[in-house]
Structures are given as C-alpha cells and as structure tokens.
Design an enzyme around this catalytic site. Structure first.
Site, short mmCIF file in Angstrom:
data_model
loop_
_atom_site.label_atom_id
_atom_site.label_comp_id
_atom_site.label_asym_id
_atom_site.label_seq_id
_atom_site.Cartn_x
_atom_site.Cartn_y
_atom_site.Cartn_z
N HIS A 19 0.88 -1.17 0.00
CA HIS A 19 0.00 0.00 0.00
C HIS A 19 0.92 1.23 0.00
CE1 HIS A 19 -2.82 2.93 1.76
NE2 HIS A 19 -3.79 2.11 1.45
N ASP A 28 3.40 -4.00 7.81
CA ASP A 28 2.10 -3.34 7.69
C ASP A 28 1.04 -4.43 7.89
OD1 ASP A 28 -0.33 -2.40 6.81
OD2 ASP A 28 0.37 -1.70 4.86
N GLN A 83 -4.27 -5.03 6.91
CA GLN A 83 -5.27 -5.98 6.37
C GLN A 83 -5.20 -7.34 7.06
OE1 GLN A 83 -7.59 -5.04 4.39
NE2 GLN A 83 -6.78 -3.13 3.56
N LYS A 117 -10.49 -1.00 10.50
CA LYS A 117 -10.68 -2.15 9.61
C LYS A 117 -11.03 -3.40 10.41
CE LYS A 117 -7.20 -0.71 6.23
NZ LYS A 117 -7.96 0.10 5.30
N CYS A 133 -4.69 2.53 -3.69
CA CYS A 133 -3.44 3.02 -3.10
C CYS A 133 -2.29 2.04 -3.32
CB CYS A 133 -3.60 3.34 -1.61
SG CYS A 133 -4.90 4.52 -1.31
N1 ALA Z 1 -6.25 0.98 2.79
C1 ALA Z 1 -7.65 0.89 2.57
C2 ALA Z 1 -8.00 0.06 1.37
O1 ALA Z 1 -7.23 -0.75 0.93
C3 ALA Z 1 -8.33 2.19 2.58
O2 ALA Z 1 -9.08 0.24 0.84
#
Ligand code: ALA
Length: 403
Positions: free
Chosen positions: A116, A194, A197, A220, A360
């Site tokens: 990202h 990171d 997710q 998230k 992103c």
């Molecule tokens: N990082 C978040 C996405 O992947 C906002 O949508």
C-alpha cells in the site's frame, strides 16, 4: 454458514446493503457502539492527567486496552504498544524516528511492489532524504513475494518494509519464514510490517514472526476510525527519540532542556483517541467471542464460494494467489473492456458496495499492467447472500455493456 449480521446495526437499518468493502473500512458491532457510548456517557475525561474518579477510570481503561492489545499480538511488554491514529501514522513515526537515525547513504531501504502507498512512500522518502538506495521487490506471476529476488540483495538493506496481507491481491505473506530467511542473511536488518489488512483476520504473533515494528488500524477490525496501533521492540524504541512533541510525552521540561517520558508515552503526544481506544478494546472482545479459527473458516468459505461463481463468468480476470489458504479477505478483478469505475458504479447503484481504482497500490497496478481494478472484500458479517447479490450485479454490468 452462520450469519453475524444481526450484531451490526447498519444492516438492520439498511437490509438492502451488500457491503463488500471492509478492506477499506469495516462496519461496527453493537458491542463496539455501546462501549463508545458508555465512555462518553459515564466516564468521559482525559487519560493520564486527572486524579478524580472518572479520569482515573479513563486512564485505567486505556492501560487495560493496551494490555489487551499486547496479548492480541503477543508482544513481550505492554510498553511496546503505542496508540496512534492509524497504520499510516505508525509507518511515518518509525520512518521519521528510528528509520531516520538508522539509514545512511551506504544502505538500502527495501520494500515490495505489493505495498500500500502507506508502506511505500514513507520509505521511498526516507531513502531519498538519507541518499540511500530504495527498491521494491517484485512479485511472482502467482501473486507471491519473489523470495529469490528478496534474498539476493538483502544483505545491504537496513530496513525491509513488508505487508502481512496485500490489500489488492489478498496474498498472505508467510512472514515467519520470510523474516527468518532475511535475518539469517542480514542480522542487522530491521523489518517493519504493515498489518492493516491482517489484524482483522489473522492471529498475529509478533514474537513468532520476529518483526521489529508492526502497525495496524482499528477501523478495519470493527473499531472506530482514528485509532491505530504501533508495535516496536522495546530495545529499539527505548533508545529512539520521539517524532511528535507535546503535552504528556515528557519527563521534565525547562527552558534549558526537555527530557522525554519512558515508553510508550514518549510516542503518544497530545490527547489520545480515548473513544477509539475503548472501541478497539470492545472490538477485540467481539473478535475473541467468535474466535480467529472461526473467522478464518467463515472467510475462506466465502472466498471459495465467490471465486467459484466469478470463474463461471467470462471475460473476468482475477488477481492474486489461486490457493484459498494463501488468500485473505479480498478479491480484485478486471472485466475486459469495462472500466473498474463503471463496474463499481453500476454495482453501487444496486447497493453493492465495492472499491474501484488503484486501491493506493499504483506500483502494483503498474506491475500488473492495469490502471485500475475492482475489489470485493469480506468481513465476518458477510454471507453467501451477499456473494449471490454481487454475482447478480456483475451479470447486470456485463448485460449493460453487452459483454
Ligand atoms: N487501505 C484501505 C484500502 O485498501 C483504505 O481500501
């Protein structure tokens, strides 16, 4: 498949929604909303400051959640847990503090092409400002990190910034194995993970994977926006000067000099997002009440079901690993000759919430030879009906574009 929708008031208020954009932000269960209201209604005060009962309760609550997060990611010490405002702030904090002091013009700063922008741009900027060499490791055609390339050059690197789960490909990186191999070749390298997710879906164990720093966001993983966590190994953080300066992050301030508080407070300048911290504590309780095993199983079933339906539709290209066990929560795809934004618009008009664009991850999209993709992403509240609605939506898109 068990439905958890009843715990999430947004679906009672909007039963028409097929919300498939949880990688962008998740919905919140009643338990999290109740915890936020309870804080504001019953003990709203600033933390680490007042010595009256509700302020003491707030301070205790903040430290209780810190302890909960320590256990959630299996950190060794609670001082290693720093409250931030999100993953991005976590990356920028380490880049501006530890990173800035650790990287010289003789070093490499390494990231991967699947990052990202939040775990790419700060490191690129750091390398530029320290006159260091910056590069990004490629992926294989199957959507995994190219480990051969990673290990070939890693001995000159001071920092490796790597994602746990790709927000576009859905790949779960085998961090335990990757970090062990990297550190064997280069014992001085520091690894920043990171986990934005990963945290909502995978049991994280920072000691087991042996990362040096790790960051994730609350929003998230069923908590509110504006709260994030930065983990850093105590031995690295305790000798690192802070980046944001302000109120309660000091030990002593005088006109001659200022000394900084011990960990973790030296990295927590200004008033914390206390409601966010409370919400994160409640979100973790909710996740535990289901259990990571069940969360993963539920999600694997959804991904398998969705991929099987999508594969029956012609002209769709799906990105990321084919093996379900290596995928987490997201499916990104393109449809021949239909722009991702048109797909998302038509789905959106039918209350099917997906994300379209570069997510992103512009370097990754460039690597894949596409400008944009459409992405569906799952959380515990999704069910087969959401997938069926999405598949019907895709058929509608193709009909409208006569494809
Ligand atoms: N990082 C978040 C996405 O992947 C906002 O949508």
């Amino acid at each position: 498949m068990k439905s958890y929708k009843k715990d999430f008031p947004i679906f009672t208020n909007h039963p028409e929604l097929a919300y498939l954009d949880s990688a962008a932000t998740s919905q919140k269960p009643q338990q999290v909303l109740d915890a936020i209201m309870d804080y504001y209604k019953n003990y709203n005060a600033n933390a680490k400051r007042g010595i009256y009962p509700i302020a003491e309760k707030t301070t205790l609550k903040v430290e209780e959640v810190r302890e909960k997060i320590k256990n959630f990611i299996n950190a060794k010490y609670s001082e290693e847990i720093i409250f931030t405002h999100g993953t991005t702030e976590g990356v920028n904090t380490i880049m501006n503090t530890f990173g800035d002091g650790y990287v010289t013009d003789e070093d490499d700063v390494v990231t991967t092409i699947m990052e990202h922008h939040s775990n790419f741009v700060p490191w690129q900027f750091l390398a530029g400002s320290r006159f260091a060499h910056f590069y990004a490791i490629d992926i294989t055609d199957e959507g995994y990190i190219n480990e051969k390339e990673l290990l070939e050059g890693i001995k000159y690197a001071k920092i490796l910034a790597i994602t746990y789960v790709s927000n576009m490909l859905g790949t779960i990186n085998n961090l335990k194995e990757i970090i062990a191999k990297v550190k064997k070749k280069n014992p001085t390298i520091k690894v920043f993970v990171d986990a934005a997710q990963a945290a909502p879906h995978i049991k994280i164990d920072v000691q087991d994977i042996d990362c040096d720093f790790l960051a994730f966001s609350g929003h998230k993983m069923l908590a509110s926006t504006g709260i994030g966590i930065l983990y850093g190994k105590k031995e690295l953080l305790k000798t690192t000067a802070p980046f944001l300066f302000g109120g309660e992050m000091i030990k002593k301030v005088s006109v001659i000099e200022t000394t900084f508080a011990d960990l973790p407070h030296r990295f927590e300048a200004g008033t914390l997002d206390i409601a966010g911290i409370v919400s994160l504590g409640a979100a973790i309780d909710y996740i535990y009440s289901i259990g990571f095993e069940k969360i993963r199983e539920h999600e694997r079933e959804l991904i398998a079901y969705c991929l099987a339906q999508m594969e029956k539709i012609s002209a769709i290209k799906i990105y990321g690993p084919k093996k379900i066990k290596d995928r987490c929560s997201v499916i990104s795809f393109t449809i021949d000759n239909i722009h991702a934004h048109d797909v998302a618009q038509i789905l959106g008009d039918n209350n099917i919430c997906v994300r379209a664009g570069h997510h992103c991850t512009m370097p990754l999209h460039e690597r894949l030879g596409i400008a944009a993709s459409t992405r569906v992403s799952f959380q515990i509240y999704n069910d087969e009906k959401d997938v069926d609605t999405f598949i019907e939506g895709l058929k509608k898109v193709k009909k409208i574009f006569k494809k």
